[in-house]
Write a protein that holds these residues in place. Sequence first.
Motif, PDB file in Angstrom:
ATOM      1  N   ARG A  58      27.354   1.760  39.232  1.00 29.64           N
ATOM      2  CA  ARG A  58      25.972   2.187  39.103  1.00 29.64           C
ATOM      3  C   ARG A  58      25.044   1.067  39.562  1.00 29.64           C
ATOM      4  O   ARG A  58      25.322  -0.110  39.384  1.00 29.64           O
ATOM      5  CB  ARG A  58      25.677   2.575  37.669  1.00 29.64           C
ATOM      6  CG  ARG A  58      26.530   3.753  37.214  1.00 29.64           C
ATOM      7  CD  ARG A  58      26.143   4.237  35.861  1.00 29.64           C
ATOM      8  NE  ARG A  58      24.906   5.008  35.839  1.00 29.64           N
ATOM      9  CZ  ARG A  58      24.811   6.297  36.137  1.00 29.64           C
ATOM     10  NH1 ARG A  58      25.873   6.951  36.539  1.00 29.64           N
ATOM     11  NH2 ARG A  58      23.666   6.916  36.060  1.00 29.64           N
ATOM     12  N   LEU A  59      23.934   1.465  40.159  1.00 31.37           N
ATOM     13  CA  LEU A  59      22.968   0.489  40.638  1.00 31.37           C
ATOM     14  C   LEU A  59      22.117  -0.031  39.492  1.00 31.37           C
ATOM     15  O   LEU A  59      21.766   0.707  38.576  1.00 31.37           O
ATOM     16  CB  LEU A  59      22.046   1.121  41.680  1.00 31.37           C
ATOM     17  CG  LEU A  59      22.685   1.564  42.988  1.00 31.37           C
ATOM     18  CD1 LEU A  59      21.640   2.239  43.864  1.00 31.37           C
ATOM     19  CD2 LEU A  59      23.286   0.387  43.713  1.00 31.37           C
ATOM     20  N   THR A  60      21.777  -1.290  39.577  1.00 29.29           N
ATOM     21  CA  THR A  60      20.849  -1.850  38.603  1.00 29.29           C
ATOM     22  C   THR A  60      19.432  -1.449  38.994  1.00 29.29           C
ATOM     23  O   THR A  60      19.189  -0.934  40.099  1.00 29.29           O
ATOM     24  CB  THR A  60      20.959  -3.388  38.566  1.00 29.29           C
ATOM     25  OG1 THR A  60      20.573  -3.899  39.840  1.00 29.29           O
ATOM     26  CG2 THR A  60      22.364  -3.835  38.221  1.00 29.29           C
ATOM     27  N   ASP A  61      18.469  -1.690  38.107  1.00 27.47           N
ATOM     28  CA  ASP A  61      17.083  -1.338  38.413  1.00 27.47           C
ATOM     29  C   ASP A  61      16.574  -2.105  39.625  1.00 27.47           C
ATOM     30  O   ASP A  61      15.836  -1.559  40.453  1.00 27.47           O
ATOM     31  CB  ASP A  61      16.190  -1.615  37.202  1.00 27.47           C
ATOM     32  CG  ASP A  61      16.448  -0.621  36.068  1.00 27.47           C
ATOM     33  OD1 ASP A  61      16.878   0.506  36.373  1.00 27.47           O
ATOM     34  OD2 ASP A  61      16.207  -0.988  34.905  1.00 27.47           O
ATOM     35  N   GLU A  62      16.982  -3.358  39.760  1.00 27.37           N
ATOM     36  CA  GLU A  62      16.539  -4.146  40.908  1.00 27.37           C
ATOM     37  C   GLU A  62      17.100  -3.578  42.221  1.00 27.37           C
ATOM     38  O   GLU A  62      16.425  -3.528  43.246  1.00 27.37           O
ATOM     39  CB  GLU A  62      16.979  -5.619  40.752  1.00 27.37           C
ATOM     40  CG  GLU A  62      16.293  -6.363  39.627  1.00 27.37           C
ATOM     41  CD  GLU A  62      16.955  -6.122  38.277  1.00 27.37           C
ATOM     42  OE1 GLU A  62      18.125  -5.687  38.238  1.00 27.37           O
ATOM     43  OE2 GLU A  62      16.282  -6.347  37.260  1.00 27.37           O
ATOM     44  N   GLU A  63      18.349  -3.158  42.186  1.00 29.74           N
ATOM     45  CA  GLU A  63      18.974  -2.575  43.383  1.00 29.74           C
ATOM     46  C   GLU A  63      18.318  -1.258  43.740  1.00 29.74           C
ATOM     47  O   GLU A  63      18.140  -0.936  44.912  1.00 29.74           O
ATOM     48  CB  GLU A  63      20.469  -2.399  43.162  1.00 29.74           C
ATOM     49  CG  GLU A  63      21.252  -3.701  43.091  1.00 29.74           C
ATOM     50  CD  GLU A  63      22.698  -3.506  42.676  1.00 29.74           C
ATOM     51  OE1 GLU A  63      23.532  -4.349  43.090  1.00 29.74           O
ATOM     52  OE2 GLU A  63      23.009  -2.522  41.976  1.00 29.74           O
ATOM     53  N   LYS A  64      17.963  -0.442  42.740  1.00 32.94           N
ATOM     54  CA  LYS A  64      17.285   0.817  42.997  1.00 32.94           C
ATOM     55  C   LYS A  64      15.927   0.589  43.647  1.00 32.94           C
ATOM     56  O   LYS A  64      15.551   1.277  44.590  1.00 32.94           O
ATOM     57  CB  LYS A  64      17.103   1.603  41.702  1.00 32.94           C
ATOM     58  CG  LYS A  64      18.370   2.195  41.160  1.00 32.94           C
ATOM     59  CD  LYS A  64      18.081   2.939  39.875  1.00 32.94           C
ATOM     60  CE  LYS A  64      19.345   3.417  39.217  1.00 32.94           C
ATOM     61  NZ  LYS A  64      19.087   4.070  37.923  1.00 32.94           N
ATOM     62  N   GLN A  65      15.190  -0.389  43.142  1.00 34.31           N
ATOM     63  CA  GLN A  65      13.893  -0.689  43.702  1.00 34.31           C
ATOM     64  C   GLN A  65      14.005  -1.242  45.120  1.00 34.31           C
ATOM     65  O   GLN A  65      13.227  -0.900  46.002  1.00 34.31           O
ATOM     66  CB  GLN A  65      13.137  -1.693  42.825  1.00 34.31           C
ATOM     67  CG  GLN A  65      12.663  -1.082  41.520  1.00 34.31           C
ATOM     68  CD  GLN A  65      12.014  -2.108  40.608  1.00 34.31           C
ATOM     69  OE1 GLN A  65      12.042  -3.302  40.880  1.00 34.31           O
ATOM     70  NE2 GLN A  65      11.430  -1.621  39.527  1.00 34.31           N
ATOM     71  N   ALA A  66      15.016  -2.062  45.366  1.00 31.22           N
ATOM     72  CA  ALA A  66      15.231  -2.615  46.701  1.00 31.22           C
ATOM     73  C   ALA A  66      15.605  -1.501  47.682  1.00 31.22           C
ATOM     74  O   ALA A  66      15.162  -1.495  48.833  1.00 31.22           O
ATOM     75  CB  ALA A  66      16.303  -3.695  46.674  1.00 31.22           C
ATOM     76  N   ALA A  67      16.423  -0.565  47.227  1.00 31.10           N
ATOM     77  CA  ALA A  67      16.828   0.538  48.096  1.00 31.10           C
ATOM     78  C   ALA A  67      15.658   1.470  48.368  1.00 31.10           C
ATOM     79  O   ALA A  67      15.512   2.001  49.469  1.00 31.10           O
ATOM     80  CB  ALA A  67      17.980   1.315  47.471  1.00 31.10           C
ATOM     81  N   GLY A  68      14.786   1.678  47.397  1.00 33.31           N
ATOM     82  CA  GLY A  68      13.625   2.552  47.567  1.00 33.31           C
ATOM     83  C   GLY A  68      12.570   1.962  48.461  1.00 33.31           C
ATOM     84  O   GLY A  68      11.861   2.664  49.153  1.00 33.31           O
ATOM     85  N   SER A  69      12.459   0.647  48.489  1.00 35.97           N
ATOM     86  CA  SER A  69      11.412   0.007  49.308  1.00 35.97           C
ATOM     87  C   SER A  69      11.807  -0.118  50.766  1.00 35.97           C
ATOM     88  O   SER A  69      10.990  -0.394  51.609  1.00 35.97           O
ATOM     89  CB  SER A  69      11.088  -1.376  48.740  1.00 35.97           C
ATOM     90  OG  SER A  69      12.211  -2.231  48.841  1.00 35.97           O
ATOM     91  N   ARG A  70      13.086   0.083  51.091  1.00 34.16           N
ATOM     92  CA  ARG A  70      13.528  -0.027  52.502  1.00 34.16           C
ATOM     93  C   ARG A  70      13.035   1.132  53.335  1.00 34.16           C
ATOM     94  O   ARG A  70      12.746   0.990  54.488  1.00 34.16           O
ATOM     95  CB  ARG A  70      15.055  -0.061  52.578  1.00 34.16           C
ATOM     96  CG  ARG A  70      15.653  -1.356  52.098  1.00 34.16           C
ATOM     97  CD  ARG A  70      17.133  -1.331  52.333  1.00 34.16           C
ATOM     98  NE  ARG A  70      17.779  -2.139  51.328  1.00 34.16           N
ATOM     99  CZ  ARG A  70      19.041  -2.071  51.038  1.00 34.16           C
ATOM    100  NH1 ARG A  70      19.825  -1.231  51.657  1.00 34.16           N
ATOM    101  NH2 ARG A  70      19.562  -2.846  50.118  1.00 34.16           N
ATOM    102  N   GLY A  71      13.097   2.348  52.783  1.00 33.31           N
ATOM    103  CA  GLY A  71      12.813   3.559  53.534  1.00 33.31           C
ATOM    104  C   GLY A  71      11.406   3.727  53.841  1.00 33.31           C
ATOM    105  O   GLY A  71      10.831   4.065  54.754  1.00 33.31           O
TER     106      GLY A  71
END
Length: 71
Positions: A58-71
């Motif tokens: 599972r992704l951590t909150d930081e990883e989720k935010q990093a993945a969301g900001s790329r797109g």
Amino acid sequence: MNVMKHMEAVFVVAISLAVSSSYLLDSIPEAQARSYAADTALVASGDKMAVVTVTAKRLTDEEKQAAGSRG
């Protein structure tokens, strides 16, 4: 402006490509589709059912935010 000077040549080339591709596409045989209906007795009994198991961390909150900001 150079294209405008040679518009007749561009038109002739475009038409010749369209005609030659039309002849090439007509020579390709059409695809033959086959109908593969599911055997209802086999599906109802569940003898051969495909099972897919997906495992991942599972992704951590930081990883989720990093993945969301790329797109």
